[in-house]
Design an enzyme around this catalytic site. Sequence first.
Site, PDB file in Angstrom:
ATOM      1  N   GLY A  49       1.868  -3.531  -4.515  1.00  0.00           N
ATOM      2  CA  GLY A  49       2.264  -3.329  -3.110  1.00  0.00           C
ATOM      3  C   GLY A  49       1.993  -4.549  -2.257  1.00  0.00           C
ATOM      4  O   GLY A  49       1.469  -4.452  -1.158  1.00  0.00           O
ATOM      5  N   ASN A  51       4.217  -6.788  -1.016  1.00  0.00           N
ATOM      6  CA  ASN A  51       5.309  -7.307  -0.194  1.00  0.00           C
ATOM      7  C   ASN A  51       5.030  -7.178   1.299  1.00  0.00           C
ATOM      8  O   ASN A  51       5.739  -7.750   2.124  1.00  0.00           O
ATOM      9  CB  ASN A  51       6.628  -6.596  -0.531  1.00  0.00           C
ATOM     10  CG  ASN A  51       6.542  -5.086  -0.385  1.00  0.00           C
ATOM     11  OD1 ASN A  51       5.962  -4.413  -1.223  1.00  0.00           O
ATOM     12  ND2 ASN A  51       7.105  -4.561   0.686  1.00  0.00           N
ATOM     13  N   GLY A  53       1.763  -5.803   4.510  1.00  0.00           N
ATOM     14  CA  GLY A  53       0.426  -5.297   4.819  1.00  0.00           C
ATOM     15  C   GLY A  53      -0.721  -6.069   4.169  1.00  0.00           C
ATOM     16  O   GLY A  53      -0.669  -7.286   3.998  1.00  0.00           O
ATOM     17  N   SER A 182     -10.301   3.816   1.121  1.00  0.00           N
ATOM     18  CA  SER A 182     -10.214   4.006   2.565  1.00  0.00           C
ATOM     19  C   SER A 182     -11.405   4.835   3.021  1.00  0.00           C
ATOM     20  O   SER A 182     -11.947   5.624   2.245  1.00  0.00           O
ATOM     21  CB  SER A 182      -8.938   4.756   2.917  1.00  0.00           C
ATOM     22  OG  SER A 182      -8.997   5.213   4.258  1.00  0.00           O
ATOM     23  N   TYR A 207      -3.894  12.827   1.228  1.00  0.00           N
ATOM     24  CA  TYR A 207      -4.233  11.402   1.314  1.00  0.00           C
ATOM     25  C   TYR A 207      -5.735  11.216   1.079  1.00  0.00           C
ATOM     26  O   TYR A 207      -6.153  10.378   0.274  1.00  0.00           O
ATOM     27  CB  TYR A 207      -3.840  10.838   2.684  1.00  0.00           C
ATOM     28  CG  TYR A 207      -4.180   9.358   2.848  1.00  0.00           C
ATOM     29  CD1 TYR A 207      -3.466   8.378   2.164  1.00  0.00           C
ATOM     30  CD2 TYR A 207      -5.227   8.946   3.678  1.00  0.00           C
ATOM     31  CE1 TYR A 207      -3.782   7.027   2.302  1.00  0.00           C
ATOM     32  CE2 TYR A 207      -5.548   7.597   3.818  1.00  0.00           C
ATOM     33  CZ  TYR A 207      -4.820   6.636   3.135  1.00  0.00           C
ATOM     34  OH  TYR A 207      -5.142   5.305   3.267  1.00  0.00           O
TER      35      TYR A 207
HETATM   36  N1  LIG Z   1      -3.901  -0.230   7.013  1.00  0.00           N
HETATM   37  C1  LIG Z   1      -4.994   0.471   7.128  1.00  0.00           C
HETATM   38  O1  LIG Z   1      -5.528   0.660   8.215  1.00  0.00           O
HETATM   39  C2  LIG Z   1      -5.647   1.063   5.906  1.00  0.00           C
HETATM   40  C3  LIG Z   1      -6.791   1.826   6.061  1.00  0.00           C
HETATM   41  C4  LIG Z   1      -7.431   2.345   4.937  1.00  0.00           C
HETATM   42  C5  LIG Z   1      -6.933   2.103   3.685  1.00  0.00           C
HETATM   43  N2  LIG Z   1      -5.794   1.385   3.544  1.00  0.00           N
HETATM   44  C6  LIG Z   1      -5.323   1.204   2.184  1.00  0.00           C
HETATM   45  O2  LIG Z   1      -4.927  -0.137   1.995  1.00  0.00           O
HETATM   46  C7  LIG Z   1      -3.845  -0.211   1.076  1.00  0.00           C
HETATM   47  C8  LIG Z   1      -2.707  -1.032   1.690  1.00  0.00           C
HETATM   48  O3  LIG Z   1      -2.381  -0.464   2.923  1.00  0.00           O
HETATM   49  P1  LIG Z   1      -1.447  -1.183   3.991  1.00  0.00           P
HETATM   50  O4  LIG Z   1      -1.912  -0.771   5.323  1.00  0.00           O
HETATM   51  O5  LIG Z   1      -1.297  -2.638   3.688  1.00  0.00           O
HETATM   52  O6  LIG Z   1      -0.082  -0.390   3.706  1.00  0.00           O
HETATM   53  P2  LIG Z   1       1.451  -0.805   3.875  1.00  0.00           P
HETATM   54  O7  LIG Z   1       1.599  -1.936   4.817  1.00  0.00           O
HETATM   55  O8  LIG Z   1       2.175   0.469   4.128  1.00  0.00           O
HETATM   56  O9  LIG Z   1       1.796  -1.318   2.406  1.00  0.00           O
HETATM   57  C9  LIG Z   1       1.752  -0.434   1.342  1.00  0.00           C
HETATM   58  C10 LIG Z   1       2.330  -1.114   0.131  1.00  0.00           C
HETATM   59  O10 LIG Z   1       2.333  -0.168  -0.937  1.00  0.00           O
HETATM   60  C11 LIG Z   1       3.628  -0.174  -1.504  1.00  0.00           C
HETATM   61  N3  LIG Z   1       3.990   1.060  -2.188  1.00  0.00           N
HETATM   62  C12 LIG Z   1       4.172   2.292  -1.669  1.00  0.00           C
HETATM   63  N4  LIG Z   1       4.590   3.139  -2.623  1.00  0.00           N
HETATM   64  C13 LIG Z   1       4.682   2.432  -3.768  1.00  0.00           C
HETATM   65  C14 LIG Z   1       5.073   2.736  -5.089  1.00  0.00           C
HETATM   66  N5  LIG Z   1       5.518   3.951  -5.436  1.00  0.00           N
HETATM   67  N6  LIG Z   1       5.034   1.755  -6.021  1.00  0.00           N
HETATM   68  C15 LIG Z   1       4.640   0.527  -5.689  1.00  0.00           C
HETATM   69  N7  LIG Z   1       4.276   0.168  -4.454  1.00  0.00           N
HETATM   70  C16 LIG Z   1       4.296   1.119  -3.500  1.00  0.00           C
HETATM   71  C17 LIG Z   1       4.550  -0.447  -0.341  1.00  0.00           C
HETATM   72  O11 LIG Z   1       5.835  -0.834  -0.787  1.00  0.00           O
HETATM   73  P3  LIG Z   1       7.144  -0.695   0.172  1.00  0.00           P
HETATM   74  O12 LIG Z   1       7.081  -1.827   1.147  1.00  0.00           O
HETATM   75  O13 LIG Z   1       8.268  -0.798  -0.787  1.00  0.00           O
HETATM   76  O14 LIG Z   1       7.031   0.638   0.846  1.00  0.00           O
HETATM   77  C18 LIG Z   1       3.778  -1.555   0.328  1.00  0.00           C
HETATM   78  O15 LIG Z   1       3.984  -2.771  -0.349  1.00  0.00           O
HETATM   79  C19 LIG Z   1      -3.465   1.237   0.757  1.00  0.00           C
HETATM   80  O16 LIG Z   1      -4.051   1.591  -0.475  1.00  0.00           O
HETATM   81  C20 LIG Z   1      -4.088   2.028   1.877  1.00  0.00           C
HETATM   82  O17 LIG Z   1      -4.427   3.334   1.476  1.00  0.00           O
HETATM   83  C21 LIG Z   1      -5.148   0.861   4.612  1.00  0.00           C
END
Ligand SMILES: NC(=O)c1ccc[n+]([C@@H]2O[C@H](COP(=O)([O-])OP(=O)(O)OC[C@H]3O[C@@H](n4cnc5c(N)ncnc54)[C@H](OP(=O)(O)O)[C@@H]3O)[C@@H](O)[C@H]2O)c1
Length: 231
Positions: A49, A51, A53, A182, A207
């Site tokens: 993932g 691409n 965030g 998380s 989640y």
């Molecule tokens: N942001 C926060 O505040 C936060 C807080 C706590 C934990 N986290 C954790 O941090 C991690 C990254 O979060 P983020 O905020 O950077 O999220 P994000 O910007 O939504 O990015 C999520 C990534 O996961 C990919 N993904 C989703 N479904 C997938 C699948 N079936 N196969 C392969 N890739 C997939 C998405 O691809 P697409 O672009 O194609 O959808 C994207 O590249 C996650 O595990 C999340 O639970 C984030």
Amino acid sequence: MMWNPPRKVVYISAAATCVGLACLMKDYAGGRKYEGSNRIDQKVVVITGSNTGIGKETALELAKRGAHVVMACRDAKKCELARQDIVLQTKNKYVYCRTCDLASQKSVIQFVERFKSEHQRLDILINNAGVMRCPHSQTKEGIEMQLGVNHMGHFLLTNLLLDKLKASMHVSAPSRIINVSSVAHWKGQINKEDLNSDKHYDKAAAYNQSKLANLLFTRELARRLQGKCVL
Ligand SMILES: NC(=O)c1ccc[n+]([C@@H]2O[C@H](COP(=O)([O-])OP(=O)(O)OC[C@H]3O[C@@H](n4cnc5c(N)ncnc54)[C@H](OP(=O)(O)O)[C@@H]3O)[C@@H](O)[C@H]2O)c1
Ligand SMILES: *[C@@H]1O[C@H](CO)[C@@H](O)[C@H](O)[C@H]1NC(C)=O
Ligand SMILES: CC(=O)N[C@H]1CO[C@H](CO)[C@@H](O)[C@@H]1O
């Protein structure tokens, strides 16, 4: 020879949505910005993932430090755009896009087969991809989507790559697996009666459950990898 296992299975905690007090919590949970100038030239890193965030930022930072970065993403077009951006910013051409849809076991298996045919080693695996509080849906195999992608997909990927990680260890720098969980795991419960949310789906509970599963998996994996020896 002692095998230094990928025992540094590191937990990255990121806070929830950044509004008001939550911002303070994010700073608190995230710790200080890393200022080190270490390079990791030629180390091979897989980031799911990546691409967008957190995953993309991680790919960018590691590419800056000389890593060979394999971006494991489900959408090839989005991945290629991010890859070009990273290459332009870092002048590191060793950044690759490879399809890996964690909601499909076949896709994960194909990703690993190709990875193993293209790379001799794997130094760092970063299980970052995640879906959060999405409407009810299921993976190709019928697993509730958040549990399926956040935990099960990464579980399969990690196990298929373990031999590569073990084989790539260095005495001074063992290979690593990084779990991006998380703080949502605090409220997480493993619903043993309805693990797959077949009877009832609550997107927040699912989640939280998936993020708790990340931690349980990491702890057990770290326990199993501790003190192992290979020649
Ligand atoms: N942001 C926060 O505040 C936060 C807080 C706590 C934990 N986290 C954790 O941090 C991690 C990254 O979060 P983020 O905020 O950077 O999220 P994000 O910007 O939504 O990015 C999520 C990534 O996961 C990919 N993904 C989703 N479904 C997938 C699948 N079936 N196969 C392969 N890739 C997939 C998405 O691809 P697409 O672009 O194609 O959808 C994207 O590249 C996650 O595990 C999340 O639970 C984030
Ligand atoms: C999920 O976790 C969040 C963050 O810890 C919490 O606010 C929420 O109440 C939890 N929801 C459920 C249903 O467990
Ligand atoms: C909070 C938590 O349980 N984090 C775990 C993440 O992974 C490391 C390595 O297994 C554990 O030591 C942590 O306890």
